[in-house]
Enzyme design. Structure first.
Site, PDB file in Angstrom:
ATOM      1  N   HIS A 154      23.526 109.098  22.726  1.00  0.00           N
ATOM      2  CA  HIS A 154      23.496 110.313  23.737  1.00  0.00           C
ATOM      3  C   HIS A 154      22.693 109.966  24.934  1.00  0.00           C
ATOM      4  O   HIS A 154      22.224 108.675  24.741  1.00  0.00           O
ATOM      5  CB  HIS A 154      22.807 111.559  23.004  1.00  0.00           C
ATOM      6  CG  HIS A 154      21.422 111.484  22.850  1.00  0.00           C
ATOM      7  ND1 HIS A 154      20.602 112.453  22.883  1.00  0.00           N
ATOM      8  CD2 HIS A 154      20.505 110.198  22.433  1.00  0.00           C
ATOM      9  CE1 HIS A 154      19.347 112.062  22.319  1.00  0.00           C
ATOM     10  NE2 HIS A 154      19.420 110.825  22.282  1.00  0.00           N
ATOM     11  N   CYS A 195      15.378 107.554  28.381  1.00  0.00           N
ATOM     12  CA  CYS A 195      16.494 108.381  27.576  1.00  0.00           C
ATOM     13  C   CYS A 195      17.564 109.020  28.456  1.00  0.00           C
ATOM     14  O   CYS A 195      18.692 109.466  27.830  1.00  0.00           O
ATOM     15  CB  CYS A 195      15.845 109.382  26.626  1.00  0.00           C
ATOM     16  SG  CYS A 195      15.011 108.812  25.602  1.00  0.00           S
ATOM     17  N   HIS A 239      21.806 105.775  24.585  1.00  0.00           N
ATOM     18  CA  HIS A 239      21.127 104.976  23.660  1.00  0.00           C
ATOM     19  C   HIS A 239      21.505 105.652  22.229  1.00  0.00           C
ATOM     20  O   HIS A 239      22.085 106.760  22.381  1.00  0.00           O
ATOM     21  CB  HIS A 239      19.579 105.093  23.999  1.00  0.00           C
ATOM     22  CG  HIS A 239      19.114 106.367  23.746  1.00  0.00           C
ATOM     23  ND1 HIS A 239      19.377 107.467  25.120  1.00  0.00           N
ATOM     24  CD2 HIS A 239      18.263 107.065  23.077  1.00  0.00           C
ATOM     25  CE1 HIS A 239      18.786 108.542  24.786  1.00  0.00           C
ATOM     26  NE2 HIS A 239      18.010 108.243  23.344  1.00  0.00           N
ATOM     27  N   HIS A 293      20.712 106.417  17.765  1.00  0.00           N
ATOM     28  CA  HIS A 293      19.817 107.015  16.860  1.00  0.00           C
ATOM     29  C   HIS A 293      20.197 106.902  15.652  1.00  0.00           C
ATOM     30  O   HIS A 293      21.551 107.351  15.472  1.00  0.00           O
ATOM     31  CB  HIS A 293      19.024 108.252  17.135  1.00  0.00           C
ATOM     32  CG  HIS A 293      18.258 108.321  18.446  1.00  0.00           C
ATOM     33  ND1 HIS A 293      17.016 107.763  18.570  1.00  0.00           N
ATOM     34  CD2 HIS A 293      18.439 108.974  19.538  1.00  0.00           C
ATOM     35  CE1 HIS A 293      16.698 108.236  19.623  1.00  0.00           C
ATOM     36  NE2 HIS A 293      17.454 108.913  20.509  1.00  0.00           N
ATOM     37  N   HIS A 308      28.802 108.657  14.865  1.00  0.00           N
ATOM     38  CA  HIS A 308      29.262 107.571  15.700  1.00  0.00           C
ATOM     39  C   HIS A 308      29.865 108.222  17.158  1.00  0.00           C
ATOM     40  O   HIS A 308      31.003 107.651  17.572  1.00  0.00           O
ATOM     41  CB  HIS A 308      30.204 106.892  14.881  1.00  0.00           C
ATOM     42  CG  HIS A 308      29.351 105.677  14.219  1.00  0.00           C
ATOM     43  ND1 HIS A 308      29.111 105.955  12.804  1.00  0.00           N
ATOM     44  CD2 HIS A 308      29.050 104.337  14.306  1.00  0.00           C
ATOM     45  CE1 HIS A 308      28.563 105.077  12.245  1.00  0.00           C
ATOM     46  NE2 HIS A 308      28.595 104.105  13.103  1.00  0.00           N
ATOM     47  N   GLU A 363      15.037 112.320  14.731  1.00  0.00           N
ATOM     48  CA  GLU A 363      15.650 111.498  15.571  1.00  0.00           C
ATOM     49  C   GLU A 363      15.197 109.743  15.467  1.00  0.00           C
ATOM     50  O   GLU A 363      15.766 108.994  15.565  1.00  0.00           O
ATOM     51  CB  GLU A 363      15.452 112.014  17.023  1.00  0.00           C
ATOM     52  CG  GLU A 363      16.170 111.234  18.225  1.00  0.00           C
ATOM     53  CD  GLU A 363      15.920 111.697  19.483  1.00  0.00           C
ATOM     54  OE1 GLU A 363      16.573 112.917  19.806  1.00  0.00           O
ATOM     55  OE2 GLU A 363      15.176 111.181  20.123  1.00  0.00           O
TER      56      GLU A 363
END
Length: 149
Positions: free
Chosen positions: A16, A25, A29, A31, A75, A135
Site C-alpha cells: 500500500h 509510508c 511498500h 507488509h 498480494h 502490520e
C-alpha cells in the site's frame, strides 16, 4: 448457556501507499499482515447436529474470512481511490491486482473494513467479537464489537 469465543488466525501479503502522508509510508511498500478473527456464541447443544459442541466450525470461519478479506487483499496493491484519476491506467498496465479503496489504507481503517466484511457473512446467532490486524511484528490495530455498537 455459556458464551464461548473462538479465534482463527490468517496471514497475507499486501502493498500500500499512504496518500499525503509526511513520512516514508507515502511510497509504495509492503507488509506481511497477520489477521486474527474472534467470534462468540453458544456451543451447539443438539446431539444430532454434526457440529455438536462447536460455536462454529473453524473451517467455516476460515472460508468466510478467506473469501471476504484474504483472497481479496493478498498480494494486492491497495491505494486510496483519490489517487485513481492520475494513476489508474498506468498501474493497471503494470500490476494485475490493484485495489482502490474509498479510504486511506491504514491498518486502523482496514481493520474496520475487514470487520464489516466478515460480520456480513457470519451465520445467524454468531457475533463478531474482535478483529486484529498486525502490520508489523510490533504494530497492530484492533476492532472490538463492544466499542462499535
Amino acid at each position: 448457556m455459556t458464551i464461548i469465543r473462538i479465534t482463527k488466525e490468517f496471514s497475507f501479503e499486501m502493498a500500500h501507499a499512504l496518500m499525503g502522508y509526511d513520512g516514508p509510508c507515502r511510497n509504495v511498500h509492503g507488509h506481511s499482515y497477520g489477521l486474527k478473527v474472534t467470534v462468540s456464541g453458544i456451543p451447539i447443544a443438539d446431539k444430532k447436529h454434526t457440529k455438536l459442541g462447536m460455536v462454529m466450525d473453524f473451517g467455516d470461519l476460515k472460508k468466510i474470512v478467506r473469501e471476504a478479506v484474504v483472497d481479496v487483499f493478498d498480494h494486492a496493491l491497495v491505494l486510496n481511490s483519490d489517487m485513481r484519476a492520475t494513476m489508474d491506467e498506468q498501474l493497471k498496465r503494470q500490476f494485475n491486482n490493484v485495489i482502490f479503496l474509498d479510504y486511506q489504507p491504514t491498518s486502523e481503517l482496514m481493520v474496520a473494513d475487514f470487520a464489516s466484511r466478515i460480520k456480513a457473512r457470519l451465520p445467524e446467532g454468531l457475533l463478531l467479537h474482535s478483529v486484529m490486524l498486525r502490520e508489523t511484528g510490533t504494530s497492530f490495530a484492533e476492532w472490538y464489537a463492544a466499542d462499535n455498537p
